[in-house]
Design a protein around this motif. Structure first.
Motif, PDB file in Angstrom:
ATOM      1  N   ALA A 191       0.834  -1.199   0.000  1.00  0.00           N
ATOM      2  CA  ALA A 191       0.000   0.000   0.000  1.00  0.00           C
ATOM      3  C   ALA A 191       0.869   1.249   0.000  1.00  0.00           C
ATOM      4  CB  ALA A 191      -0.937  -0.013   1.199  1.00  0.00           C
ATOM      5  N   ALA A 192       1.938   1.237   0.821  1.00  0.00           N
ATOM      6  CA  ALA A 192       2.807   2.415   0.906  1.00  0.00           C
ATOM      7  C   ALA A 192       3.491   2.650  -0.433  1.00  0.00           C
ATOM      8  CB  ALA A 192       3.839   2.233   2.014  1.00  0.00           C
ATOM      9  N   SER A 193       3.977   1.595  -1.068  1.00  0.00           N
ATOM     10  CA  SER A 193       4.651   1.822  -2.348  1.00  0.00           C
ATOM     11  C   SER A 193       3.669   2.269  -3.405  1.00  0.00           C
ATOM     12  CB  SER A 193       5.369   0.576  -2.873  1.00  0.00           C
ATOM     13  OG  SER A 193       5.530  -0.347  -1.882  1.00  0.00           O
ATOM     14  N   PHE A 194       2.454   1.747  -3.327  1.00  0.00           N
ATOM     15  CA  PHE A 194       1.457   2.182  -4.292  1.00  0.00           C
ATOM     16  C   PHE A 194       1.190   3.673  -4.135  1.00  0.00           C
ATOM     17  CE2 PHE A 194      -2.761   2.691  -6.107  1.00  0.00           C
ATOM     18  CZ  PHE A 194      -2.658   1.946  -7.269  1.00  0.00           C
ATOM     19  N   ALA A 195       1.047   4.105  -2.879  1.00  0.00           N
ATOM     20  CA  ALA A 195       0.811   5.532  -2.618  1.00  0.00           C
ATOM     21  C   ALA A 195       1.993   6.356  -3.112  1.00  0.00           C
ATOM     22  CB  ALA A 195       0.574   5.756  -1.132  1.00  0.00           C
ATOM     23  N   LEU A 196       3.187   5.874  -2.839  1.00  0.00           N
ATOM     24  CA  LEU A 196       4.385   6.580  -3.297  1.00  0.00           C
ATOM     25  C   LEU A 196       4.392   6.690  -4.820  1.00  0.00           C
ATOM     26  CD1 LEU A 196       7.274   7.626  -2.427  1.00  0.00           C
ATOM     27  CD2 LEU A 196       8.083   5.349  -3.039  1.00  0.00           C
ATOM     28  N   ALA A 197       4.067   5.588  -5.475  1.00  0.00           N
ATOM     29  CA  ALA A 197       4.083   5.571  -6.939  1.00  0.00           C
ATOM     30  C   ALA A 197       3.070   6.553  -7.503  1.00  0.00           C
ATOM     31  CB  ALA A 197       3.781   4.159  -7.439  1.00  0.00           C
ATOM     32  N   VAL A 198       1.878   6.530  -6.924  1.00  0.00           N
ATOM     33  CA  VAL A 198       0.824   7.413  -7.410  1.00  0.00           C
ATOM     34  C   VAL A 198       1.194   8.875  -7.136  1.00  0.00           C
ATOM     35  CG1 VAL A 198      -1.524   8.112  -6.924  1.00  0.00           C
ATOM     36  CG2 VAL A 198      -0.993   5.711  -7.271  1.00  0.00           C
ATOM     37  N   GLY A 199       1.753   9.115  -5.951  1.00  0.00           N
ATOM     38  CA  GLY A 199       2.163  10.477  -5.607  1.00  0.00           C
ATOM     39  C   GLY A 199       3.218  10.996  -6.570  1.00  0.00           C
ATOM     40  N   LEU A 200       4.191  10.166  -6.877  1.00  0.00           N
ATOM     41  CA  LEU A 200       5.229  10.584  -7.834  1.00  0.00           C
ATOM     42  C   LEU A 200       4.628  10.833  -9.212  1.00  0.00           C
ATOM     43  CD1 LEU A 200       8.255   8.320  -6.913  1.00  0.00           C
ATOM     44  CD2 LEU A 200       8.133  10.808  -6.796  1.00  0.00           C
ATOM     45  N   ALA A 201       3.693   9.973  -9.612  1.00  0.00           N
ATOM     46  CA  ALA A 201       3.054  10.177 -10.914  1.00  0.00           C
ATOM     47  C   ALA A 201       2.363  11.534 -10.943  1.00  0.00           C
ATOM     48  CB  ALA A 201       2.057   9.060 -11.188  1.00  0.00           C
ATOM     49  N   ALA A 202       1.618  11.839  -9.873  1.00  0.00           N
ATOM     50  CA  ALA A 202       0.904  13.113  -9.825  1.00  0.00           C
ATOM     51  C   ALA A 202       1.901  14.272  -9.863  1.00  0.00           C
ATOM     52  CB  ALA A 202       0.056  13.187  -8.558  1.00  0.00           C
ATOM     53  N   PHE A 203       2.954  14.156  -9.092  1.00  0.00           N
ATOM     54  CA  PHE A 203       3.989  15.191  -9.067  1.00  0.00           C
ATOM     55  C   PHE A 203       4.553  15.402 -10.477  1.00  0.00           C
ATOM     56  CE2 PHE A 203       8.571  16.255  -8.173  1.00  0.00           C
ATOM     57  CZ  PHE A 203       8.327  17.556  -7.732  1.00  0.00           C
ATOM     58  N   GLY A 204       4.888  14.300 -11.139  1.00  0.00           N
ATOM     59  CA  GLY A 204       5.417  14.396 -12.505  1.00  0.00           C
ATOM     60  C   GLY A 204       4.396  14.990 -13.462  1.00  0.00           C
ATOM     61  N   GLY A 205       3.133  14.619 -13.266  1.00  0.00           N
ATOM     62  CA  GLY A 205       2.093  15.163 -14.124  1.00  0.00           C
ATOM     63  C   GLY A 205       2.005  16.675 -14.011  1.00  0.00           C
ATOM     64  N   VAL A 206       2.214  17.186 -12.780  1.00  0.00           N
ATOM     65  CA  VAL A 206       2.123  18.636 -12.566  1.00  0.00           C
ATOM     66  C   VAL A 206       3.353  19.342 -13.131  1.00  0.00           C
ATOM     67  CG1 VAL A 206       1.932  20.459 -10.856  1.00  0.00           C
ATOM     68  CG2 VAL A 206       0.752  18.299 -10.506  1.00  0.00           C
ATOM     69  N   ILE A 207       4.538  18.913 -12.727  1.00  0.00           N
ATOM     70  CA  ILE A 207       5.718  19.650 -13.178  1.00  0.00           C
ATOM     71  C   ILE A 207       5.974  19.433 -14.665  1.00  0.00           C
ATOM     72  CG2 ILE A 207       6.835  19.619 -10.913  1.00  0.00           C
ATOM     73  CD1 ILE A 207       8.715  17.452 -12.096  1.00  0.00           C
ATOM     74  N   GLY A 208       5.368  18.396 -15.238  1.00  0.00           N
ATOM     75  CA  GLY A 208       5.594  18.142 -16.663  1.00  0.00           C
ATOM     76  C   GLY A 208       4.505  18.704 -17.550  1.00  0.00           C
ATOM     77  N   ALA A 209       3.564  19.446 -16.943  1.00  0.00           N
ATOM     78  CA  ALA A 209       2.393  19.879 -17.719  1.00  0.00           C
ATOM     79  C   ALA A 209       2.761  20.749 -18.911  1.00  0.00           C
ATOM     80  CB  ALA A 209       1.412  20.614 -16.808  1.00  0.00           C
TER      81      ALA A 209
END
Ligand SMILES: Nc1ncnc2c1ncn2[C@@H]1O[C@H](COP(=O)(O)OP(=O)(O)O)[C@@H](O)[C@H]1O
Ligand SMILES: [Mg+2]
Lengths: 287, 336, 254
Positions: A191-209
């Motif tokens: 669960a923790a790694s899933f949250a980490l993965a999703v959080g990083l994806a969201a972060f990348g989605g924002v800074i890469g917009a």
């Protein structure tokens, strides 16, 4: 020379964005062996949340980033709990179907809620305009993307190699049953790694917009790009993912500069060529 | 081995063979009955039923590689689209407007696309295979988009005007000819596929789906078998695509899209992977629901497809036909 | 005279662990050899290496004098080298009849046929049922493998190997998982194998080994430590030390 430099910077920035978004996918695929086609959808959700926070609510960029990451994780938790857990260890086709289903739902809902148009995330003044490096100037947001990529790579390396969570994570990746027998609570690690993965994806989605614009079909458009990073770099490998991202960034950017008309054609051709040459990934790991 | 003769007399090969043919006949009868019912129930919507037939051929073709061989692919529309464009280009640019010739050209186009896709996709396993399949459909899509001189690019390929079938049956405004032509095509292909899946080759493919290592330990070539199946699958999908081009008289870029590939997979899974009837039923239900929903609100279509997929995975992993067949089987066993 | 099957200085290591060390052996037509050795000695690895399921670090495999080291598993089968698996590998949805028929069709080069059914091929059916009869599987001929007992699945493994009519047959613990009361079926099957076939059988059941083998090879820690007659194996000092030491009762049973 000038073009060469621009291509280099763009390729690096693009590659780093790819890295931030896909590294989470790589870690979860190494850990849970789930082919998650919906990973791009989480990056997209992050982008939408940040756009809404910064543009519509007028919040500060930093706050928007935090909201995006937190919001995406909150959305992802029930998905992990009720949908993903059902497909851990399931046949590949089942995983593909479930995660495509999730992707389609997210696209449909995003289209309904936010409409089909592109959404921008206004940059703070510091990240707008060029930065003078002495011999060249480059766009500040690209420099920021590169910086974020390096920071994420270092941070993840530290987390995985130097912390007790990292030890548990690596143990679970190597042998889940054994790790569980040794007292690692693998469900929590998952669960923790899933949250980490999703959080990083969201972060990348924002800074890469700026480079990967946020729109409903984002999740489909870049699906193969994120997946190929993992396929070529090897699931769970940070250096592998980094190399794969830089390679893809270079190919995509060069294509866009040199043959803008046929950019996408050559990108997909290159993807096929790379996977053809490294069907087991760069590190040659079977499966 | 003195037992040889006795055992040969114990087991009669005949019953199995004749029951196969009986089931084929029942299958044909069901398709025909459904076709007639459809004709009289929706006389003003024959175009929809005709499109269903084209997609059925496409989904049957996907079933061959995914259901019978176990290859998970998201790029199968490449085979369907190649057939559609091959037939469409032949008609619009080279004046080949004889419908049966167009279908044959589509079959060849699909076979070539099947060969190319098969060779590329089977290079990898697992994730790499999936990535290759997605990349290949995007590649075909981009290629068709750029070759707009021939394909019409994003505007689509128009100007396809097929001749009367056999010089006798003209394609009419209501789409009756196209519908009947489609049903005939479907029945012919359905029967051929029934023969294929129970042939030694079909048996070998089922073996590969379950354990490729065991198959190679029997001395069979896994890869060559799969590529052969890909080519056969390309013929079927190509015929579906060509029939779509003949009946609608246009070919759109969306026939070569990722979404088209994914939707075919949804239909297959909805009906039941690995059974020909499953492929047919999945297509009917999917396109039926699509038509109904998009009449109400086209916006939600993708959301509904997604939800449908999740529901099938969670609640009916064998699909509608597979679940029904399992229930019947259990009832039979219980009754015995 | 060149040997029918020859393995030349085969080596394999996993990471730092040497699992196969310089293993050489050869088989002649009609040989009945048992390969024994403690668990983890590298017997299955040896089979995987010679059949092409694993790639050795070095060494050669020859059939009839021809080097087949570069062949993939499929080509080795076609060269006449067939194995069975220690852990059953079968097609869960398919019946024993279909398994054996498929193997026969494959052997005869008919598995690519896209029309017709094997049920309509009298030769194939006759041979299929002859093989199933040998292993007492006729009663289950049309039951999916997923619904039959593990012991009978083991018998089907052997049926498949027989159906391929190999020149050299490597059986990896054929009796493992077969109830003791059924091992006679395996012995029956072994007894019906053609006389000129060379068989190498890995087996733990020493009774079976001593009844079957005319030659015994002992593998310990990746090395061949004995290659000789069943009579001598019990007297060999190294074998006693490395192997029979832990299975002392087996020698008295023989
Ligand atoms: N794929 C592998 N990777 C690493 N070690 C292996 C692998 N396969 C076998 N081994 C090791 O090689 C040794 C020999 O195994 P095996 O050939 O199965 O022995 P046997 O069949 O004689 O019982 C064992 O120590 C086993 O752990
Ligand atoms: Mg073993």
């Amino acid at each position: 020379m000038q073009t060469f430099f621009s291509i280099g910077v763009d390729a690096l920035a693009y590659g780093m964005i790819l890295f931030v978004i896909s590294i989470g996918l790589s870690v979860t695929m190494g850990l849970m062996r789930v082919v998650n086609l919906a990973h791009g959808a989480f990056a997209m959700i992050g982008g939408y949340i940040a756009s809404y926070a910064a543009r519509d609510l007028g919040l500060a960029y930093g706050l928007a980033v935090i909201l995006a990451v937190a919001g995406t994780i909150i959305i992802a938790i029930p998905l992990e709990r009720f949908l993903y857990r059902r497909i851990y260890g399931a046949p590949e086709l089942t995983q593909v179907l479930m995660t495509i289903g999730i992707t389609f739902c997210v696209i449909g809902i995003a289209n309904y809620v936010f409409g089909p148009t592109l959404k921008t995330i206004p940059l703070p003044p510091d990240l707008q305009g060029p930065v003078d490096l002495g011999f060249r100037t480059i766009a500040a947001h690209k420099l920021f993307a590169i910086f974020c990529g390096v920071a994420v790579a270092l941070g993840l390396w530290y987390l995985i190699e130097r912390t007790s969570f990292g030890v548990k994570l690596r143990a679970s990746v190597d042998n889940t049953a054994m790790a569980a027998a040794l007292g690692v609570r693998t469900k929590i690690v998952y669960a923790a790694s899933f949250a980490l993965a999703v959080g990083l994806a969201a972060f990348g989605g924002v800074i890469g917009a700026e480079l990967l614009p946020v729109e409903p079909y984002y999740a489909l458009r870049y699906m193969v790009t994120f997946l190929v990073v993992v396929s070529v770099g090897g699931a769970g490998s940070i250096p592998g993912a980094l190399i794969a991202c830089l390679l893809l960034g270079a190919i995509d950017t060069t294509g866009r500069y040199l043959v803008p008309e046929y950019g996408e054609f050559f990108f997909y051709l290159a993807v096929i060529a790379i996977v053809w040459v490294f069907p087991r990934g760069l590190m040659g790991r079977a499966k | 081995m003195s037992i040889t003769n006795t055992s040969a007399t114990i087991i009669q090969p005949l019953p199995a063979a004749s029951s196969n043919w009986l089931r084929d006949l029942v299958g044909i009868a069901i398709i025909l009955a459904a076709a007639i019912v459809g004709y009289f129930l929706f006389p003003n919507n024959l175009a929809l039923l005709t499109r269903m037939i084209a997609i059925m051929l496409f989904v049957l073709s996907l079933d061959l590689v995914t259901g019978y061989c176990g290859v998970a692919t998201l790029g199968h529309a490449a085979l369907f689209g190649a057939g559609a464009y091959a037939a469409g280009i032949a008609a619009a640019h080279f004046g080949v407007t004889e419908p049966i010739t167009m279908i044959a050209i589509g079959a060849v186009g699909g076979a070539v696309a099947g060969l190319v896709s098969g060779v590329v996709i089977l290079r990898g396993h697992g994730l790499a295979q999936l990535v290759l399949s997605i990349a290949i459909i995007h590649l075909f899509h981009e290629a068709a988009n750029k070759a707009s001189n021939y394909t019409g690019g994003s505007d689509g390929l128009a100007g396809i005007t097929p001749d009367p079938i056999l010089g006798l049956f003209e394609f009419d405004l209501w789409g009756r000819t196209a519908y009947v032509f489609g049903i005939v095509l479907l029945i012919v292909i359905f029967v051929l596929l029934r023969i294929l899946v129970r042939s030694p080759f079909g048996l070998l493919c089922r073996g590969i789906r379950q354990d490729p290592v065991r198959v190679s330990a029997m001395g069979a070539s896994v890869k060559r078998t799969l590529i052969k199946m890909y080519v056969i699958s390309g013929v079927v999908a190509g015929i579906g695509g060509a029939f779509n081009a003949v009946s609608t008289q246009v070919v759109g870029l969306d026939s070569l899209s990722f979404t088209n590939s994914a939707e075919a997979l949804v239909m297959l899974v909805l009906g039941g992977v690995g059974t020909l009837f499953g492929a047919l039923i999945g297509t009917i239900v999917f396109i039926g629901v699509e038509d109904f929903v998009s009449a109400a609100n086209p916006f939600h279509w993708l959301t509904i497809v997604g939800a449908l997929l999740i529901a099938v995975v969670l609640f009916a992993p064998k699909g509608l036909y597979g679940t029904a067949a399992a229930l019947v089987e259990r009832y039979r066993k219980g009754g015995k | 005279m060149t040997a029918l099957f020859q393995v030349d200085r085969l080596k394999k290591s996993f990471g730092g662990l040497d699992v196969t060390r310089d293993v050489s052996l050869s088989l002649q037509k009609g040989d009945r050899v048992a390969l024994i050795g403690p668990n983890g000695a590298g017997k299955t690895t040896f089979v995987n290496l010679v059949t092409g399921h694993l790639r050795p670090n070095s060494g050669k495999v020859l059939m009839d004098g021809e080097d087949i080291s570069t062949f993939n598993p499929m080509l080795r089968v076609r060269a006449g080298l067939v194995r069975s698996f220690q852990v059953t590998r079968l097609f869960a949805d398919m019946t024993p009849e279909q398994h054996v028929a498929l193997a026969i069709l494959q052997r005869e080069g008919k598995s690519g046929r896209v029309a017709g059914t094997f049920q309509a091929m009298p030769d194939v059916m006759r041979e299929t049922y002859a093989i199933l009869e040998t292993l007492n599987l006729v009663g289950l001929a049309r039951t999916p493998v997923s619904e039959i007992a593990y012991g009978q699945q083991r018998l089907l493994e052997i049926a498949l190997a027989m159906a391929l009519r190999p020149k050299v047959l490597l059986l990896d613990e054929p009796a493992a998982g077969v109830p003791h009361s059924d091992t006679f079926l395996i012995e029956n099957a072994l007894a019906q194998l053609p006389d000129d076939l060379a068989v190498l059988m890995i087996e733990h059941d020493m009774d079976l080994v001593f009844r079957f083998a005319r030659r015994v090879i002992v593998l310990a820690a990746g090395e061949i430590i004995f290659d000789g007659s069943p009579r001598e194996v019990t007297e060999d000092a190294r074998v006693r030390e490395a192997y029979l030491g832990s299975y002392g009762h087996a020698s008295s049973a023989a």
